[in-house]
Design a protein around this motif. Structure first.
Motif, mmCIF file in Angstrom:
data_model
loop_
_atom_site.group_PDB
_atom_site.id
_atom_site.type_symbol
_atom_site.label_atom_id
_atom_site.label_comp_id
_atom_site.label_asym_id
_atom_site.label_seq_id
_atom_site.Cartn_x
_atom_site.Cartn_y
_atom_site.Cartn_z
ATOM 1 N N PRO A 3 44.509 30.353 41.923
ATOM 2 C CA PRO A 3 45.836 31.115 40.857
ATOM 3 C C PRO A 3 45.963 30.242 39.932
ATOM 4 O O PRO A 3 46.459 30.789 38.670
ATOM 5 C CB PRO A 3 46.419 31.031 42.154
ATOM 6 C CG PRO A 3 46.519 29.527 43.134
ATOM 7 C CD PRO A 3 45.001 29.580 43.463
ATOM 8 N N GLU A 4 46.093 28.988 40.231
ATOM 9 C CA GLU A 4 46.490 27.728 38.220
ATOM 10 C C GLU A 4 45.854 28.239 37.487
ATOM 11 O O GLU A 4 45.721 28.083 36.085
ATOM 12 C CB GLU A 4 46.410 26.263 39.139
ATOM 13 C CG GLU A 4 45.412 25.791 38.930
ATOM 14 C CD GLU A 4 44.429 25.696 39.779
ATOM 15 O OE1 GLU A 4 45.102 26.962 41.206
ATOM 16 O OE2 GLU A 4 43.130 25.025 40.482
ATOM 17 N N SER A 5 44.358 28.598 37.823
ATOM 18 C CA SER A 5 43.532 28.771 36.912
ATOM 19 C C SER A 5 43.286 30.231 35.694
ATOM 20 O O SER A 5 42.582 30.724 34.936
ATOM 21 C CB SER A 5 41.747 28.905 37.461
ATOM 22 O OG SER A 5 42.034 27.762 37.717
ATOM 23 N N LEU A 6 44.055 31.172 36.623
ATOM 24 C CA LEU A 6 43.933 32.321 35.962
ATOM 25 C C LEU A 6 45.200 32.538 35.255
ATOM 26 O O LEU A 6 46.470 32.764 35.359
ATOM 27 C CB LEU A 6 44.030 33.576 36.962
ATOM 28 C CG LEU A 6 43.810 34.902 36.682
ATOM 29 C CD1 LEU A 6 42.152 35.436 35.613
ATOM 30 C CD2 LEU A 6 44.379 36.170 37.505
ATOM 31 N N LEU A 7 44.405 33.212 33.822
ATOM 32 C CA LEU A 7 46.454 33.978 33.075
ATOM 33 C C LEU A 7 46.432 35.186 33.544
ATOM 34 O O LEU A 7 45.254 36.509 33.141
ATOM 35 C CB LEU A 7 45.952 33.596 31.658
ATOM 36 C CG LEU A 7 47.077 34.236 30.738
ATOM 37 C CD1 LEU A 7 48.747 33.651 30.729
ATOM 38 C CD2 LEU A 7 46.858 34.424 29.348
ATOM 39 N N PHE A 66 45.702 29.623 26.767
ATOM 40 C CA PHE A 66 45.597 29.165 28.107
ATOM 41 C C PHE A 66 46.424 27.298 28.122
ATOM 42 O O PHE A 66 46.434 26.822 27.160
ATOM 43 C CB PHE A 66 43.736 29.180 28.360
ATOM 44 C CG PHE A 66 43.826 30.187 28.744
ATOM 45 C CD1 PHE A 66 44.255 31.126 28.252
ATOM 46 C CD2 PHE A 66 42.587 29.832 28.741
ATOM 47 C CE1 PHE A 66 43.201 32.626 29.178
ATOM 48 C CE2 PHE A 66 41.182 31.114 29.434
ATOM 49 C CZ PHE A 66 41.765 32.579 29.070
ATOM 50 N N ASN A 67 47.071 27.661 29.281
ATOM 51 C CA ASN A 67 47.272 25.992 29.451
ATOM 52 C C ASN A 67 46.139 25.255 29.848
ATOM 53 O O ASN A 67 45.255 25.813 29.878
ATOM 54 C CB ASN A 67 48.538 26.359 30.566
ATOM 55 C CG ASN A 67 48.175 26.707 32.084
ATOM 56 O OD1 ASN A 67 47.266 26.104 32.422
ATOM 57 N ND2 ASN A 67 49.116 26.937 32.704
ATOM 58 N N SER A 68 46.353 24.092 30.062
ATOM 59 C CA SER A 68 44.758 22.659 30.712
ATOM 60 C C SER A 68 44.618 23.827 32.127
ATOM 61 O O SER A 68 43.454 22.872 31.951
ATOM 62 C CB SER A 68 45.413 21.795 31.161
ATOM 63 O OG SER A 68 46.787 21.189 31.764
ATOM 64 N N SER A 69 45.135 24.370 32.275
ATOM 65 C CA SER A 69 44.068 24.893 34.071
ATOM 66 C C SER A 69 43.432 26.189 34.025
ATOM 67 O O SER A 69 42.930 26.176 34.669
ATOM 68 C CB SER A 69 45.473 24.466 35.166
ATOM 69 O OG SER A 69 46.428 25.162 34.827
ATOM 70 N N GLN A 70 43.906 26.648 32.856
ATOM 71 C CA GLN A 70 43.519 28.720 32.569
ATOM 72 C C GLN A 70 41.953 28.261 32.684
ATOM 73 O O GLN A 70 41.828 27.650 30.866
ATOM 74 C CB GLN A 70 44.689 29.444 32.435
ATOM 75 C CG GLN A 70 45.785 29.252 32.989
ATOM 76 C CD GLN A 70 47.186 29.533 31.827
ATOM 77 O OE1 GLN A 70 47.045 29.337 30.852
ATOM 78 N NE2 GLN A 70 47.511 30.725 33.233
ATOM 79 N N VAL A 71 40.871 28.553 33.052
ATOM 80 C CA VAL A 71 39.687 29.195 32.429
ATOM 81 C C VAL A 71 39.262 30.495 31.831
ATOM 82 O O VAL A 71 38.193 31.563 31.567
ATOM 83 C CB VAL A 71 38.892 28.661 33.926
ATOM 84 C CG1 VAL A 71 39.084 27.205 33.804
ATOM 85 C CG2 VAL A 71 38.689 29.849 34.857
HETATM 86 C C1 LIG Z 1 48.738 26.971 34.202
HETATM 87 O O1 LIG Z 1 49.800 27.820 34.269
HETATM 88 C C2 LIG Z 1 49.650 28.588 35.944
HETATM 89 C C3 LIG Z 1 50.234 30.402 36.006
HETATM 90 O O2 LIG Z 1 49.239 31.476 34.944
HETATM 91 C C4 LIG Z 1 50.324 27.937 36.350
HETATM 92 O O3 LIG Z 1 50.228 28.375 38.487
HETATM 93 C C5 LIG Z 1 49.435 26.420 36.516
HETATM 94 O O4 LIG Z 1 50.719 25.009 37.346
HETATM 95 C C6 LIG Z 1 49.644 26.033 34.868
HETATM 96 N N1 LIG Z 1 49.023 24.890 34.299
HETATM 97 C C7 LIG Z 1 49.800 24.006 34.071
HETATM 98 C C8 LIG Z 1 48.634 22.650 34.187
HETATM 99 O O5 LIG Z 1 50.431 23.967 33.796
#
Ligand SMILES: *[C@@H]1O[C@H](CO)[C@@H](O)[C@H](O)[C@H]1NC(C)=O
Ligand SMILES: *[C@@H]1O[C@H](CO)[C@@H](O)[C@H](O)[C@H]1NC(C)=O
Ligand SMILES: *[C@@H]1O[C@H](CO)[C@@H](O)[C@H](O)[C@H]1NC(C)=O
Ligand SMILES: *[C@@H]1O[C@H](CO)[C@@H](O)[C@H](O)[C@H]1NC(C)=O
Length: 291
Positions: free
Chosen positions: A226-230, A133-138
């Motif tokens: 949408p940025e919170s979903l992988l 997960f990146n920092s915004s994905q939950v």
């Molecule tokens: C995390 O990945 C999502 C795509 O799944 C993207 O929309 C989002 O900007 C990314 N967040 C960061 C902090 O890079």
């Protein structure tokens, strides 16, 4: 150089949650069996079930599996002021999954699966997406459809949904620490809301427009965040829809099916013999103490 592989027994357990109601006892036990059969990691099961199913889940499990997993059985519960409304939404008890972050307060992350899911790969494989997960994905889920021509949300939904074709919540990986902490964008108020404060207003706003219950609410939430979903590929949540209208899950053609999701009741009728054959095969694996 490469480090020595870590002993899977010593890693934190993989936490798996399921919600079982009505006639789903056997199906759920077979799902849990598939998780135990293929996994190397220790597992912790969180089983939410109607009271009359509890004894069935507490039956003696096979001795040789005891070292591999622990489990807790919980009653179905909802916020008391709205319990009736939640229970009537969609199939009995399905919306319980929305409340997992609020009920399992001490648990960091959980893999929620529907009772009609079967693991054909170790559970830890899908669990490992958490560390990506990146920092915004939950949370992580697979799309509801691959092919917009047969997609449900893009053709029929009367509410917002995630991405091009929506997401399916039958396999849902959640970092619940993050879900509890996050303030979610929404179309209810001008301020971002915590998960606990979001669900009931969302139900009230959309209850006349939603068809697939809590999955629709998840689609609305991730439409706005949408940025919170992988988004994971369809071989992690392979359903009859991927083959009824011709094969449309390319990642399963390339990798094979990692997680099978026999919705539409296909484990119990003759409409999709391949799904039923996998179910029956796992059902028949000899596990002395169960029968
Ligand atoms: C995390 O990945 C999502 C795509 O799944 C993207 O929309 C989002 O900007 C990314 N967040 C960061 C902090 O890079
Ligand atoms: C089950 O729980 C006990 C006590 O909490 C613990 O010692 C044991 O390691 C756990 N087993 C697994 C497989 O997690
Ligand atoms: C979940 O997110 C929290 C907060 O970012 C983090 O500390 C934790 O390690 C994450 N859990 C997993 C299993 O990655
Ligand atoms: C529900 O659907 C109707 C008909 O498509 C639409 O007019 C209405 O705006 C929808 N309600 C919400 C809250 O989106």
């Amino acid at each position: 150089g490469p480090s020595a592989p870590r002993d899977p027994e010593r890693l934190e357990p993989v936490e798996l949650a399921v919600v079982a109601c009505g006639s789903r006892l056997e199906e759920t036990l077979i799902m849990l069996k598939s998780a135990v059969l293929f996994s190397q990691r220790r597992l912790r099961f969180h089983i939410f079930a109607e009271d009359d199913l509890h004894a069935g889940f507490r039956q003696s499990w096979p001795q040789r599996f005891h070292s591999k997993f622990n489990y807790s059985v919980y009653p179905i519960s909802f916020p008391s002021d709205s319990a009736r409304e939640w229970k009537r939404l969609f199939k009995p008890c399905a919306s319980q999954r929305l409340f997992l972050p609020l009920i399992l307060k001490q648990v960091d992350s959980v893999l929620y699966v529907d009772t009609d899911v079967l693991f054909l790969r170790p559970v830890e494989d899908v669990w490992s997406f958490l560390s990506r997960f990146n920092s915004s994905q939950v949370a992580a889920m697979a799309p509801e459809h691959e092919e917009p021509h047969i997609g449900w949300y893009n053709r029929f939904a009367r509410h917002p949904y995630y991405g091009k074709t929506g997401v399916n919540s039958g396999v849902m990986l959640m970092n619940m620490t993050r879900i509890r902490d996050k303030h979610f964008k929404n179309d209810l108020t001008a301020v971002d809301l915590k998960w606990a404060d979001l669900l009931m207003p969302l139900l009230h706003k959309y209850k006349l427009n939603i068809t697939w219950g809590d999955q629709d609410l998840l689609n609305i939430i991730f439409h706005h965040n949408p940025e919170s979903l992988l988004l994971i590929e369809c071989h992690w949540n392979y359903r009859p829809d991927h083959c009824i209208y011709g094969s449309n899950c390319i990642s399963a053609e390339q990798n094979g099916v990692y997680i099978l999701h026999g919705n539409r009741g296909v484990y119990h009728d003759d409409k999709q013999p391949a799904f039923r054959a996998v179910y029956d095969a796992i059902k028949q694996v000899r596990t002395k103490a169960i029968h």
